[in-house]
Design a protein around this motif. Structure first.
Motif: not given
Length: 183
Positions: A23-25, A42-43, A48-49
């Motif tokens: 998943l992209p930043a 972790w995400l 990540l939002d």
């Protein structure tokens, strides 16, 4: 749902790590029925939002100070559904199954959004809880469901031996029919 040794309360699931890593930043992610927030942490740590949703206000309070994590205390099984449609780049669900609202998960994903899902399936009653069929997926259930709204990237089901025996089912699927870049 009671804790199961297959799912550590601190470490993220290998399945979530495998697919969440791509998943992209800045991507928006819903961690549905997040519990203690191992995946939300972790995400968010990957930039990540994350919206961590659960009915356990105490568990959510422990996530309030985690950078990149917003929380929503909601009963996901009763009352109004707290979301409209197409709000997230990804939805992560582990150790949770509530069939009456399963179809709403796909609608939460933007076109090309990713569902990462892992939970118990029939046969797990041999190993302990959960053992109620209402909380256990039937063979190929996630696969059959996801084919109705998206493209399946990966699917697994069966018995695992480590860290503790369990019967599980896992899927990663994209909303729509766009072919992804694989992790």
């Amino acid at each position: 749902m009671a804790s199961h040794p297959h799912f550590s309360m601190q470490d993220p699931s290998d399945w979530v790590v495998r697919f969440g890593a791509s998943l992209p930043a800045g991507a928006t992610v819903l961690d549905l029925a997040c519990g203690g927030g191992r995946h939300a942490r972790w995400l968010a740590g990957r930039g990540l939002d994350v919206l961590a949703a659960d009915r356990d206000a105490t568990a959510l309070a422990e996530l309030a100070a985690v950078p990149g994590v917003r929380t929503l205390c909601a009963d996901l099984e009763a009352g109004d559904w707290p979301w409209g449609e197409a709000q997230f780049d990804a939805v992560v669900v582990t150790r949770y199954l509530f069939r009456p609202r399963l179809d709403r998960l796909a609608a939460l994903l933007r076109q090309g959004g990713v569902l990462i899902y892992e939970t118990f399936m029939l046969g797990n009653e041999r190993f302990g809880k959960p053992s109620n069929p209402d909380f256990l997926l039937r063979p190929h259930e996630l696969l059959d469901w996801a084919r109705g709204w998206g493209s399946v990237l990966a699917f697994e089901q069966g018995e695992i031996a480590r860290p503790a025996p369990a019967m599980i089912q896992r899927i990663c699927a994209l909303r729509g029919d766009t072919l992804p870049v694989l992790p």
